[in-house]
Design a protein around this motif. Structure first.
Motif, short mmCIF file in Angstrom:
data_model
loop_
_atom_site.label_atom_id
_atom_site.label_comp_id
_atom_site.label_asym_id
_atom_site.label_seq_id
_atom_site.Cartn_x
_atom_site.Cartn_y
_atom_site.Cartn_z
N LYS A 237 -29.12 -27.39 44.93
CA LYS A 237 -30.39 -27.28 45.67
C LYS A 237 -31.33 -28.43 45.34
CE LYS A 237 -33.59 -23.89 44.65
NZ LYS A 237 -34.93 -24.43 44.84
N GLY B 110 -40.17 -18.29 37.26
CA GLY B 110 -38.96 -18.34 38.10
C GLY B 110 -38.40 -19.75 38.11
N ASP C 107 -37.81 -17.63 33.16
CA ASP C 107 -36.99 -17.07 34.23
C ASP C 107 -36.39 -15.78 33.70
OD1 ASP C 107 -35.58 -18.29 37.01
OD2 ASP C 107 -34.47 -16.67 36.03
N ASP D 12 -38.96 -11.40 32.28
CA ASP D 12 -39.50 -11.05 33.60
C ASP D 12 -40.96 -11.53 33.69
OD1 ASP D 12 -39.28 -9.14 36.11
OD2 ASP D 12 -41.23 -8.81 35.17
N VAL D 13 -41.31 -12.02 34.87
CA VAL D 13 -42.65 -12.62 35.03
C VAL D 13 -43.76 -11.61 34.73
CG1 VAL D 13 -42.79 -12.21 37.54
CG2 VAL D 13 -44.05 -14.08 36.52
N GLN E 247 -41.93 -22.35 42.23
CA GLN E 247 -41.16 -22.98 43.32
C GLN E 247 -40.08 -22.02 43.81
OE1 GLN E 247 -39.74 -27.15 43.85
NE2 GLN E 247 -37.78 -26.35 43.14
#
Ligand SMILES: C[S@@+](CC[C@H](N)C(=O)[O-])C[C@H]1O[C@@H](n2cnc3c(N)ncnc32)[C@H](O)[C@@H]1O
Length: 317
Positions: A16, A51, A76, A125-126, A145
């Motif tokens: 990506k 993330g 992340d 985890d956020v 992003q």
């Protein structure tokens, strides 16, 4: 390449990177550069990326000369991605001629004359991270992003913004905004139905029983940011456009395309409004188009730069 038998999210995120590099909106990027406070060795920029995946944004910002003096926290929820980030970042930095020191498993220190960067990585985890850090630390810049479209933004954004210092910035590039195009058309009506059902799966996604997604997150962010008390400084499109030029697909982008088709396949298998037989043939044809170099894929996305207010009379520097 032949059609993959198994799929790796790590390889997808790696592939990506070149797609994102082309897509990122230059105007929003320049606005970010202009809005960042001046960093010094005594007062490094405090950057948090949520993330963060493999940490490709650290590489990009570093290569763009933006990270002169900074401490960068990349989190992340996926331990395998954080492990891969920890493996690849020192290799990447060394290949750039940076001096690399591993302070601990979690923290990397890279330097060269005029540049000093510490990168901390954590698998968490956020929302757990926000709950732990609220009131403890304040960041100059929060990066998300290709991430906010996976959350329930109205409830999560205020918590995320609370991590910023007054006048702090939020940069959220590659935020999905309701467009998935595959060309050439196979059957225009069926193509449109697949796109609509695919977007519906994003709108109806539940994580731990809670809504977690919106196929039009990009356009809705303007309202969500303002509702959360932030101003929008810059915005622009960052569509992914992937096609084969005369030498084929760039880098590992054929794999990227196979992965995207696989994602659509997984999301819509068993969907009550998608004919199973036609869908299986459609998926096979899309994979075949990648092999033939004829598939064009476009995803519509937006980059936004926001800022939380600074107290009256206080500069953001
Ligand atoms: C589409 S990927 C984008 C990764 C990276 N930002 C990039 O653009 O290459 C979304 C990332 O968010 C992570 N993620 C999803 N939900 C999360 C959560 N609740 N907390 C932390 N990370 C999460 C996933 O593990 C994944 O790495």
């Amino acid at each position: 390449m032949s059609i993959p038998r198994t799929y790796s999210f790590t390889r997808y995120l790696t592939a990506k990177k070149s797609v994102d590099d082309r897509a990122l909106n230059r105007h929003v990027w320049q606005s970010l550069v202009a809005a960042l406070p001046r960093a010094t060795p005594e007062k490094p920029l405090q950057i948090l990326e949520v993330g963060a995946g493999l940490g490709t944004m650290v590489e990009r910002l570093c290569a763009g000369g933006i990270l002169t003096n900074a401490t960068y926290t990349a989190i992340d929820m996926e331990p395998t991605l954080i492990a891969e980030a920890r493996r690849r970042l020192p290799l990447w930095a060394a290949a750039q001629g940076l001096q690399v020191q591993q302070d601990s498993q979690e923290q990397l220190h890279v330097q060269r004359p005029g540049q000093d960067l510490r990168v901390a990585t954590e698998a968490i985890d956020v929302l757990r991270f926000v709950a732990r850090e609220q009131g403890q630390r304040a960041w100059d810049l929060l990066i998300a992003q290709a991430f906010l479209d996976l959350l329930d933004v109205p409830t999560t954004l205020p918590a995320l913004l609370s991590l910023l210092r007054p006048g702090g910035l939020l940069y959220c590039p590659i935020t999905f905004d309701g467009g998935t195009v595959f060309q050439p058309e196979i059957d225009p009506e069926f193509d449109r139905a697949i796109e609509a059902c695919y977007h519906q799966t994003m709108d109806q996604r539940l994580v731990a029983g809670k809504p977690s997604g919106d196929s039009c997150t990009g356009r809705h962010l303007f309202t969500h940011l303002r509702a959360a008390g932030a101003e929008v400084l810059a915005a622009g499109s960052s569509d992914w456009v992937v096609f084969a030029d005369p030498s084929g697909y760039a880098a590992d982008e054929a794999y990227f395309l196979h992965f995207i088709i696989h994602t659509v396949h997984t999301a819509l298998t068993g969907h009550p409004h998608v004919d199973a037989g036609r869908f299986t043939a459609w998926i096979a044809q899309r994979h075949a188009q990648v092999e033939q170099g004829t598939l064009v894929y476009i995803a519509h996305q937006l980059d936004l730069l926001g800022r939380v207010p600074a107290p009256l009379g206080e500069t953001t520097e």
